[in-house]
Design an enzyme around this catalytic site. Structure first.
Site, short mmCIF file in Angstrom:
data_model
loop_
_atom_site.label_atom_id
_atom_site.label_comp_id
_atom_site.label_asym_id
_atom_site.label_seq_id
_atom_site.Cartn_x
_atom_site.Cartn_y
_atom_site.Cartn_z
N GLU A 24 0.82 -1.21 0.00
CA GLU A 24 0.00 0.00 0.00
C GLU A 24 0.85 1.25 0.00
O GLU A 24 2.01 1.25 0.39
CB GLU A 24 -0.94 0.02 1.21
CG GLU A 24 -0.32 -0.33 2.55
CD GLU A 24 0.73 0.63 3.06
OE1 GLU A 24 0.58 1.85 2.86
OE2 GLU A 24 1.72 0.17 3.65
N GLU A 67 4.48 -0.30 1.55
CA GLU A 67 4.68 -0.65 0.14
C GLU A 67 4.62 -2.16 -0.12
O GLU A 67 4.75 -2.60 -1.25
CB GLU A 67 6.04 -0.15 -0.39
CG GLU A 67 6.29 1.33 -0.25
CD GLU A 67 7.65 1.76 -0.78
OE1 GLU A 67 8.42 0.89 -1.29
OE2 GLU A 67 7.97 2.95 -0.67
#
Length: 341
Positions: free
Chosen positions: A163, A304
């Site tokens: 994310e 991430e």
């Protein structure tokens, strides 16, 4: 395929009827492990990781060949409350960096041999400010869940949802507080680097968010307190389960999104391992509530999907040993352990 749900109730029903692992493959994988050229238990947790993976893939001698990473991005209205050290514009800038191959997760995915995709969700339309009301309507949440569902490659054999979303540790903390109780301070960390005053303010915002959204049920909490990228991660993790694709959970934000599935239907995360425990203080607490011991502890707090992609190497190594090692008989070594002893 199009997602087989049009409402949160539809998805809740789907979560109550998910496929499980192949029990025969697990038994066969454990039997194979007992014949390999090593003392029983010598590879520690790698042996259980291998059996877990083989069960979900239905193959007692499985290998990881097509890992996939998808980074989902969204923006949050709660950033207006001053909960992040960075502005929302950074989300789009980081999406461009992912697409150009310049982020940490790009490098780690390359090392793991993983396909990496990026899905940005309406970055020009932040979610509602959870300090004053819901993040998303049901329709908005369903749309984000569908993005995640559709992002999973059915040919993948190991999946990571990452994310990017400035401010998204605040909704993650609010989700954890709503699902598991305690105090806002228990779940609230420094995120991108808040000082002590900023941390205290952020905890107050988390408490206000939960008070402003008194909902029950995992998916209802996801819609009220989450974000589009959190919902997309949840949709992807659910889709992976229907395909029996093992999942590695990343840090606090990913785990909070996944916890909404588990809160809706116990056992919904049986196909998922915790890849690591992050430096966000709420993450260890959340993993404890979910009963998931992390594979790694490296002090990461990047997001991430980075920690989960590192965990891919652990799973790949577990399967390489399990499926590639010779048995005592194949190696012509005497004194093989008796698995029945």
């Amino acid at each position: 395929m199009s997602a087989p749900f049009a409402t949160l109730s539809d998805l809740a029903a789907l979560l109550r009827d998910l496929p499980g692992p192949d029990a025969e493959a697990i038994v066969a994988a454990r039997a194979r492990d007992a014949t390999l050229t090593k003392p029983p238990g010598a590879l520690g947790r790698l042996e259980e990781v291998a059996a877990w993976y083989c069960g979900w893939r239905g193959d007692p001698r499985a290998r990881v060949q097509r890992p996939q990473v998808v980074v989902f991005a969204g923006n949050h209205g709660v950033v207006a409350q001053g909960v992040s050290a960075f502005p929302s514009e950074v989300t789009a800038q980081m999406v461009a960096n992912f697409e150009a191959g310049g982020a940490a997760v790009n490098q780690l995915a390359g090392v793991a041999g993983a396909r990496l995709d990026v899905r940005a969700l309406n970055l020009d339309r932040p979610t509602g400010d959870i300090a004053t009301g819901p993040a998303m309507s049901e329709a908005e949440c369903v749309a984000a869940l569908e993005v995640g569902w559709d992002a999973v490659d059915p040919a993948a054999d190991l999946f990571v949802a990452g994310e990017m979303g400035i401010g998204n540790t605040t909704p993650a903390a609010a989700i954890a507080l709503a699902l598991y109780g305690g105090t806002a301070a228990d779940w609230t960390g420094r995120g991108t680097g808040l000082d002590d005053a900023g941390l205290a303010h952020k905890a107050r915002v988390v408490a206000r968010a939960v008070a402003a959204n008194p909902v029950r049920g995992g998916l209802a909490v996801l819609a009220a307190l989450g974000g589009r990228e959190l919902a997309a991660m949840a949709g992807a993790i659910a889709r992976a389960r229907t395909l029996r694709i093992p999942v590695l959970l990343d840090g606090f934000i990913c785990t909070a999104a996944a916890a909404c599935l588990e809160a809706e239907a116990r056992g919904a995360l049986d196909h998922a391992l915790a890849a690591h425990v992050s430096a966000e203080p709420g993450h260890a607490l959340l993993l404890d509530r979910l009963g998931k011991a992390p594979l790694l502890s490296l002090g990461l707090r990047l997001g991430e999907g980075s920690g989960a992609v590192l965990g891919m190497g652990v799973v790949q190594a577990a399967l390489a040993c399990h499926s590639g090692m010779a048995s005592f008989a194949e190696a012509g070594i005497d004194g093989a352990p008796d698995p029945d002893a």
